[in-house]
Every structure is written in C-alpha cells, then in structure tokens.
Design a protein around this motif. Structure first.
Motif, PDB file in Angstrom:
ATOM      1  N   LEU A   1     -16.112  -5.662  24.265  1.00 43.55           N
ATOM      2  CA  LEU A   1     -16.997  -6.762  24.600  1.00 43.55           C
ATOM      3  C   LEU A   1     -16.829  -7.878  23.571  1.00 43.55           C
ATOM      4  CD1 LEU A   1     -20.285  -4.833  25.457  1.00 43.55           C
ATOM      5  CD2 LEU A   1     -18.485  -5.580  27.025  1.00 43.55           C
ATOM      6  N   THR A   2     -16.926  -9.111  24.021  1.00 41.42           N
ATOM      7  CA  THR A   2     -16.810 -10.267  23.143  1.00 41.42           C
ATOM      8  C   THR A   2     -18.067 -11.120  23.298  1.00 41.42           C
ATOM      9  OG1 THR A   2     -15.805 -11.759  24.770  1.00 41.42           O
ATOM     10  CG2 THR A   2     -14.321 -10.244  23.582  1.00 41.42           C
ATOM     11  N   PRO A   3     -18.260 -12.112  22.427  1.00 35.99           N
ATOM     12  CA  PRO A   3     -19.424 -12.995  22.585  1.00 35.99           C
ATOM     13  C   PRO A   3     -19.524 -13.619  23.964  1.00 35.99           C
ATOM     14  CG  PRO A   3     -18.511 -13.289  20.399  1.00 35.99           C
ATOM     15  CD  PRO A   3     -17.563 -12.372  21.137  1.00 35.99           C
ATOM     16  N   ALA A   4     -18.401 -13.896  24.615  1.00 37.39           N
ATOM     17  CA  ALA A   4     -18.434 -14.504  25.943  1.00 37.39           C
ATOM     18  C   ALA A   4     -19.154 -13.634  26.965  1.00 37.39           C
ATOM     19  CB  ALA A   4     -17.008 -14.791  26.416  1.00 37.39           C
ATOM     20  N   ASP A   5     -19.185 -12.319  26.732  1.00 39.08           N
ATOM     21  CA  ASP A   5     -19.859 -11.423  27.667  1.00 39.08           C
ATOM     22  C   ASP A   5     -21.377 -11.585  27.639  1.00 39.08           C
ATOM     23  OD1 ASP A   5     -17.685  -9.849  28.898  1.00 39.08           O
ATOM     24  OD2 ASP A   5     -17.285  -9.240  26.834  1.00 39.08           O
ATOM     25  N   MET A   6     -21.912 -12.207  26.596  1.00 38.65           N
ATOM     26  CA  MET A   6     -23.354 -12.421  26.496  1.00 38.65           C
ATOM     27  C   MET A   6     -23.777 -13.739  27.144  1.00 38.65           C
ATOM     28  SD  MET A   6     -24.165  -9.659  25.018  1.00 38.65           S
ATOM     29  CE  MET A   6     -22.649  -8.755  25.439  1.00 38.65           C
ATOM     30  N   VAL A   7     -22.810 -14.597  27.447  1.00 44.42           N
ATOM     31  CA  VAL A   7     -23.118 -15.938  27.934  1.00 44.42           C
ATOM     32  C   VAL A   7     -23.766 -15.920  29.314  1.00 44.42           C
ATOM     33  CG1 VAL A   7     -22.052 -18.072  28.768  1.00 44.42           C
ATOM     34  CG2 VAL A   7     -21.444 -17.158  26.523  1.00 44.42           C
TER      35      VAL A   7
ATOM     36  N   ALA B   1     -30.361 -14.905  16.038  1.00 43.08           N
ATOM     37  CA  ALA B   1     -29.959 -14.594  14.664  1.00 43.08           C
ATOM     38  C   ALA B   1     -30.304 -13.155  14.277  1.00 43.08           C
ATOM     39  CB  ALA B   1     -30.620 -15.566  13.693  1.00 43.08           C
ATOM     40  N   ALA B   2     -29.364 -12.493  13.624  1.00 49.98           N
ATOM     41  CA  ALA B   2     -29.558 -11.104  13.207  1.00 49.98           C
ATOM     42  C   ALA B   2     -28.461 -10.736  12.208  1.00 49.98           C
ATOM     43  CB  ALA B   2     -29.520 -10.159  14.402  1.00 49.98           C
ATOM     44  N   ARG B   3     -28.642  -9.591  11.561  1.00 47.10           N
ATOM     45  CA  ARG B   3     -27.624  -9.092  10.636  1.00 47.10           C
ATOM     46  C   ARG B   3     -27.742  -7.574  10.569  1.00 47.10           C
ATOM     47  NH1 ARG B   3     -28.870 -11.553   5.521  1.00 47.10           N
ATOM     48  NH2 ARG B   3     -29.703  -9.549   4.811  1.00 47.10           N
ATOM     49  N   ASP B   4     -26.700  -6.880  11.005  1.00 46.17           N
ATOM     50  CA  ASP B   4     -26.764  -5.419  11.124  1.00 46.17           C
ATOM     51  C   ASP B   4     -26.217  -4.720   9.874  1.00 46.17           C
ATOM     52  OD1 ASP B   4     -24.201  -6.326  11.682  1.00 46.17           O
ATOM     53  OD2 ASP B   4     -23.782  -4.758  13.140  1.00 46.17           O
ATOM     54  N   ASP B   5     -26.888  -4.928   8.760  1.00 49.87           N
ATOM     55  CA  ASP B   5     -26.453  -4.314   7.507  1.00 49.87           C
ATOM     56  C   ASP B   5     -26.570  -2.798   7.563  1.00 49.87           C
ATOM     57  OD1 ASP B   5     -26.008  -6.828   6.464  1.00 49.87           O
ATOM     58  OD2 ASP B   5     -27.983  -6.946   5.517  1.00 49.87           O
TER      59      ASP B   5
ATOM     60  N   GLU C   1     -15.709 -11.799  14.645  1.00 49.39           N
ATOM     61  CA  GLU C   1     -14.966 -11.861  13.386  1.00 49.39           C
ATOM     62  C   GLU C   1     -15.728 -11.158  12.276  1.00 49.39           C
ATOM     63  OE1 GLU C   1     -13.934 -15.846  12.401  1.00 49.39           O
ATOM     64  OE2 GLU C   1     -12.762 -16.183  14.225  1.00 49.39           O
ATOM     65  N   ARG C   2     -17.044 -11.337  12.252  1.00 47.96           N
ATOM     66  CA  ARG C   2     -17.845 -10.694  11.206  1.00 47.96           C
ATOM     67  C   ARG C   2     -17.797  -9.174  11.336  1.00 47.96           C
ATOM     68  NH1 ARG C   2     -22.997  -8.696  10.092  1.00 47.96           N
ATOM     69  NH2 ARG C   2     -23.711  -9.144   7.966  1.00 47.96           N
ATOM     70  N   GLN C   3     -17.932  -8.672  12.554  1.00 41.14           N
ATOM     71  CA  GLN C   3     -17.883  -7.224  12.752  1.00 41.14           C
ATOM     72  C   GLN C   3     -16.537  -6.658  12.334  1.00 41.14           C
ATOM     73  OE1 GLN C   3     -20.445  -5.145  13.877  1.00 41.14           O
ATOM     74  NE2 GLN C   3     -21.683  -6.968  13.547  1.00 41.14           N
ATOM     75  N   LEU C   4     -15.469  -7.366  12.669  1.00 44.82           N
ATOM     76  CA  LEU C   4     -14.139  -6.902  12.284  1.00 44.82           C
ATOM     77  C   LEU C   4     -13.963  -6.932  10.766  1.00 44.82           C
ATOM     78  CD1 LEU C   4     -11.989  -8.633  15.038  1.00 44.82           C
ATOM     79  CD2 LEU C   4     -12.353  -6.167  14.773  1.00 44.82           C
ATOM     80  N   ARG C   5     -14.553  -7.918  10.138  1.00 43.94           N
ATOM     81  CA  ARG C   5     -14.414  -8.046   8.682  1.00 43.94           C
ATOM     82  C   ARG C   5     -15.200  -6.973   7.932  1.00 43.94           C
ATOM     83  NH1 ARG C   5     -16.328 -12.697   8.416  1.00 43.94           N
ATOM     84  NH2 ARG C   5     -18.355 -12.345   7.447  1.00 43.94           N
ATOM     85  N   LEU C   6     -16.362  -6.590   8.469  1.00 39.66           N
ATOM     86  CA  LEU C   6     -17.261  -5.717   7.715  1.00 39.66           C
ATOM     87  C   LEU C   6     -17.310  -4.269   8.199  1.00 39.66           C
ATOM     88  CD1 LEU C   6     -20.328  -8.099   7.252  1.00 39.66           C
ATOM     89  CD2 LEU C   6     -18.523  -7.562   5.598  1.00 39.66           C
ATOM     90  N   TRP C   7     -17.273  -4.049   9.513  1.00 44.36           N
ATOM     91  CA  TRP C   7     -17.615  -2.721  10.001  1.00 44.36           C
ATOM     92  C   TRP C   7     -16.581  -2.080  10.918  1.00 44.36           C
ATOM     93  CZ3 TRP C   7     -21.186  -2.566   6.667  1.00 44.36           C
ATOM     94  CH2 TRP C   7     -22.175  -3.540   6.541  1.00 44.36           C
TER      95      TRP C   7
END
Length: 256
Positions: free
Chosen positions: A224-230, A99-103, A199-205
């Motif tokens: 890179l997508t979330p799948a790359d962290m798996v 969990a994190a949030r890059d404000d 989706e969040r990054q695209l929506r905000l930043w």
C-alpha cells in the motif's frame, strides 16, 4: 496522483485543513484536494518538505495550497495555525487529522514522558483541532472531520503500546464527536490504514522481510502507498458520503 481518483464537484472551493501534510500520506492528501479545486491549508513541522510541496503544487491549480508551520504537540500553536488558515482559505469545511508518529518503544524503557508525548502526537491534537473548527463548520452549514487511526492496535504489536493505545482512542473520539456534532450536520469518520510504505517507514522500520510478511497477511499482494488513502479520504470529505458518520474505514489490503 499516481492513481485515478473520482472528481467531487462539491469539494471545489471548499476549505480543507490537513495536519501533517508535508510528506507521506499527508502530502498525497494535500495534492489530491488541491487537484479537486479545494482551498487547502496544511501544517507540519518540516519546513523544507512542506515548502517544496507548495512549490510543486502552485502551477495550473485553482488555489495554491497554504503551508503554516505548527507543532501539533502545542495546542496554542495548533489553534493559532487553524485561525491563520481560516483567515487565508475561509471557513474550514473539511478537517483531516492525519499527523501521527509510530515510534517503537521497549516495554521496560517507555517513560511517563514518552507515553504522554505519544498521546500528544497521535491523539490529543485530533480533539483540539476538531474543537477549533467546529464553530466555523456550524456557521457554514456543516462539515466533515476525518480522523486517521491505524490497524496497529488490532495487530497485537508489542513494540508500539503507546501508539496503539492512541490509535484505539481515535476510534472512541470519532464516535463521541460524531454524536456531539451530528445535530450540526458535521460528520466524523475514521480511516484505519494498514502498512503504508512511505519514505519514513522505509528509513526507520521497514525492510523487504517486513513488507513481505505483511503482504502475506493481505488479500491484495502488493504494498500500500499513500495514494491508496486518497480515494477513501476524498469520499468521506465529499457530500457523496453525506449519510455516513461515526464509522471506521479499514484500508489495509485485506488483513481484517
């Protein structure tokens, strides 16, 4: 998953706890561990996304994932969620502090309260989650803690001073916990993602220009997508990495 990942038989039936598992990278990790046959519990504050994920992952799997609503900024809430999860899935052998949030913050506008909020969201909970699972890991014979950091603190990004500080702190926390918990066969490592398009990054930043600029810095010329962290996370969770602790894995497409 949208990419092929290795199968780790030792992760079957293993208790896995993931923070921020309702969307983005966290959701990809929840799905991956469920498909490994792990007993997965995750927390998030986003109920709709989390419940939808549970519903999607409840058919044809060995263990239905468990969602517990919890706010990582509230340490007592976090502790209660981990206790509830342990009661549902058994001893936590893998902790993923995702969990994190890059404000973004303007230098002149960041308040002491905003600074403390960022540390609570991006750093503090990682320690207290590790504290909460350490004893059950000891009793189970060991475990793996995976802390998510970021390359942001190495990029000289001027609009994320609190976030960058927290993510640099994750590296120090990882190494200190590794030293403390190693004698109990508990390994502690960190993953440092680059720009992961969610989706969040695209929506905000993120826009096309920002994505193109980062790809220009990467050796790999794709997003890179979330799948790359798996794959990296499963590897660190499994006994395949049993000799690895106090290390940081940078998954950024080749920026560093």
């Amino acid at each position: 998953m949208s990419v092929s990942v290795a199968s780790y038989p030792d992760l079957r039936d293993r208790g896995v706890f993931i923070s921020g598992g309702g969307s983005g990278i966290g959701a990809a990790l929840v799905e991956a561990f469920v498909h490994q046959g792990s007993r997965v519990a995750f927390i998030d504050i986003a109920e709709d996304d989390s419940n939808a994920l549970v519903a999607r992952l409840s058919e044809g799997v060995a263990h239905r994932p468990v969602f517990v609503k919890a706010d990582i900024r509230d340490i007592e809430d976090l502790r209660a969620a981990i206790a509830l999860a342990t009661a549902r899935i058994g001893p936590v052998r893998v902790l993923v502090n995702n969990a994190a949030r890059d404000d973004r913050h303007a230098l002149d506008e960041l308040s002491p309260e905003g600074w403390d909020e960022s540390q609570a969201v991006n750093l503090r909970h990682q320690f207290f989650a590790a504290q909460a699972v350490a004893q059950s890991m000891r009793e189970a014979g060991g475990g793996s803690i995976i802390n998510f950091s970021s390359i942001a603190f190495m990029l000289n990004m001027g609009d994320v001073p609190a976030y960058a500080t927290a993510k640099a702190g994750v590296i120090g926390l990882t190494k200190s916990l590794a030293g403390k918990l190693g004698p109990d066969n508990i390994r502690v490592n960190a993953i440092l993602p680059g720009m992961v398009v969610t989706e969040r990054q695209l929506r905000l930043w993120l826009d096309e220009d920002a994505i193109a600029a980062m790809q220009d810095q990467q050796c790999l010329k794709r997003s890179l997508t979330p799948a790359d962290m798996v794959g990296p996370c499963l590897y660190l969770a499994s006994d395949a990495s049993r000799g690895m602790t106090a290390q940081s894995m940078i998954i950024d497409g080749g920026v560093f």
